[in-house]
Design a protein around this motif. Structure first.
Motif, PDB file in Angstrom:
ATOM      1  N   SER A 191      -2.494  -4.859   7.447  1.00 24.86           N
ATOM      2  CA  SER A 191      -1.661  -6.063   7.350  1.00 24.86           C
ATOM      3  C   SER A 191      -1.947  -7.053   8.465  1.00 24.86           C
ATOM      4  O   SER A 191      -2.456  -6.695   9.529  1.00 24.86           O
ATOM      5  CB  SER A 191      -0.183  -5.655   7.396  1.00 24.86           C
ATOM      6  OG  SER A 191       0.043  -4.751   8.466  1.00 24.86           O
ATOM      7  N   ALA A 228       0.828  -1.199   0.000  1.00 26.09           N
ATOM      8  CA  ALA A 228       0.000   0.000   0.000  1.00 26.09           C
ATOM      9  C   ALA A 228       0.868   1.256   0.000  1.00 26.09           C
ATOM     10  O   ALA A 228       1.940   1.276   0.611  1.00 26.09           O
ATOM     11  CB  ALA A 228      -0.912   0.006   1.224  1.00 26.09           C
ATOM     12  N   GLU A 272       4.239  -5.628   5.506  1.00 24.15           N
ATOM     13  CA  GLU A 272       4.409  -4.206   5.803  1.00 24.15           C
ATOM     14  C   GLU A 272       5.641  -3.602   5.130  1.00 24.15           C
ATOM     15  O   GLU A 272       5.880  -2.401   5.271  1.00 24.15           O
ATOM     16  CB  GLU A 272       4.469  -4.004   7.316  1.00 24.15           C
ATOM     17  CG  GLU A 272       3.168  -4.438   7.977  1.00 24.15           C
ATOM     18  CD  GLU A 272       3.177  -4.329   9.487  1.00 24.15           C
ATOM     19  OE1 GLU A 272       2.096  -4.432  10.075  1.00 24.15           O
ATOM     20  OE2 GLU A 272       4.259  -4.161  10.081  1.00 24.15           O
ATOM     21  N   PRO A 323       0.006  -0.561   5.461  1.00 26.33           N
ATOM     22  CA  PRO A 323      -1.141  -1.313   4.942  1.00 26.33           C
ATOM     23  C   PRO A 323      -1.995  -1.908   6.061  1.00 26.33           C
ATOM     24  O   PRO A 323      -1.602  -1.939   7.225  1.00 26.33           O
ATOM     25  CB  PRO A 323      -0.463  -2.428   4.140  1.00 26.33           C
ATOM     26  CG  PRO A 323       0.806  -2.689   4.895  1.00 26.33           C
ATOM     27  CD  PRO A 323       1.261  -1.330   5.393  1.00 26.33           C
TER      28      PRO A 323
END
Length: 373
Positions: free
Chosen positions: A142, A135, A148, A140
């Protein structure tokens, strides 16, 4: 050079403290001006500090508490894990090795004197906009650490003064080196200034640092002795982990006595699927921050200040997560709620010293996109 038993008089000790702090401040100024990312240049999401040869915190600038508290808690383990040579710098971001979350990258440089004796370490930690997560912003939603971004164990980034650009290319691709170079530049400034401080001292640096640590410890113990002895408990909650787990308790019991402080997080929620977990170093940073706020303004922030404080949290709980738990938001959200919980317990011991509870969040808003322009 004076004898090993020599001490700095109070005026010279004060000057020593100020000069050490000014080294950290100048490092921060270099890092801010040289960085490319708004995270560092505009948000000032970075921290600079000096540690002694054992990895104990000696001085810091007034930067990010969660950065500095976590480094103070875990730096000694990193120091012991590496072989240090002049001109080298080590990079690390692993949250389970004294980090916070993956975007916070730490660069550490050893400081040797003219005789080749290791005297100290210079370190800075900065939040990178992109650490390789799926992201934008590398924060994110996660479930595991690997989701991550790039996990960096302690790795030599600069060898004998030469930056390993191939290593950075392997991790992030070409064109994403600017903030790393800014961190290296900040450390080089710190090494230069710290060497000047060491050379100007009338006693050995290690002796001066030991005096500094003992001075800070003495202030801390006298201040803590003013608090009533006893056991004080408080429980706060994380609202949600993003994956259906709600009302997750952060339970803390603070035992105050003449021997010091024990902060125990037994009864807190187990680690969860979402990324609001945090390593124990982040919990320690929150605890250290609260007790620093109780100290006189003029006290030097160093390892001695935290010697009277012990920390305990069950393994694999929300505040002492085990690898490969996701931790991206634990550093920014859970740390704030830990702070409120510790303040809530201390409010029972000294209500006149503790402010009203905050909203328990850092109010982070992440924005990002893909592609150029």
């Amino acid at each position: 050079m004076a004898s090993q038993s020599s001490q700095l008089d109070p005026v010279k000790l004060g000057l020593f403290v100020s000069r050490m702090e000014s080294v950290c401040e100048e490092m921060g100024a270099v890092l801010q001006r040289a960085a490319f990312s708004p995270n560092i240049k505009d948000r000032l999401d970075f921290s600079c500090a000096i540690f002694d040869a054992k990895g104990e915190l000696c001085a810091q600038a007034a930067h990010i508490p969660v950065h500095l508290g976590s480094m103070a808690y875990a730096m000694a383990d990193i120091v012991d894990a590496c072989e240090w040579r002049p001109g080298d710098m080590v990079v690390v971001n692993d949250p389970f090795l004294g980090g916070t979350h993956l975007p916070d990258v730490t660069v550490i440089a050893p400081c040797f004197d003219d005789a080749g004796v290791l005297q100290a370490f210079i370190a800075n930690r900065a939040h990178h906009a992109d650490i390789g997560a799926s992201a934008p912003g590398s924060m994110p939603l996660s479930k595991t650490l690997e989701e991550e971004g790039v996990v960096i164990p302690p790795t030599v980034l600069v060898r004998s003064g030469v930056l390993d650009k191939g290593l950075l290319n392997a991790w992030f691709g070409d064109g994403q080196h600017g903030d790393f170079i800014a961190q290296v530049s900040a450390n080089r400034t710190g090494l230069l200034r710290l060497s000047e401080v060491i050379s100007a001292l009338p006693i050995d640096f290690a002796v001066a640092v030991n005096q500094l640590q003992n001075y800070a410890e003495g202030i801390a113990r006298r201040r803590l002795a003013e608090l009533p002895s006893g056991s004080f408990a408080f429980t706060d909650f994380m609202d949600d982990d993003g994956f259906g787990h709600q009302q997750l308790p952060i339970a803390v019991t603070i035992n105050l006595s003449a021997e010091g402080v024990l902060v125990d997080f037994s009864g807190s929620a187990p680690q969860v699927a979402g990324n609001i977990n945090c390593p124990l170093s982040v919990a320690a940073a929150a605890v250290y921050y609260v007790f620093r706020c109780l100290m006189p303004d003029e006290v030097p922030v160093c390892a001695g200040l935290f010697r009277p404080i012990s920390l305990s949290a069950p393994e694999a709980c929300l505040l002492n997560a085990r690898r490969p738990a996701a931790v991206a938001a634990g550093n920014v959200e859970t740390s704030m709620r830990i702070t409120d919980a510790v303040l809530g317990a201390l409010a029972q011991a000294a209500p006149e010293l503790i402010p009203a509870a905050s909203q328990g969040t850092m109010n982070n808003i992440a924005m990002g996109g893909r592609g150029a322009g």
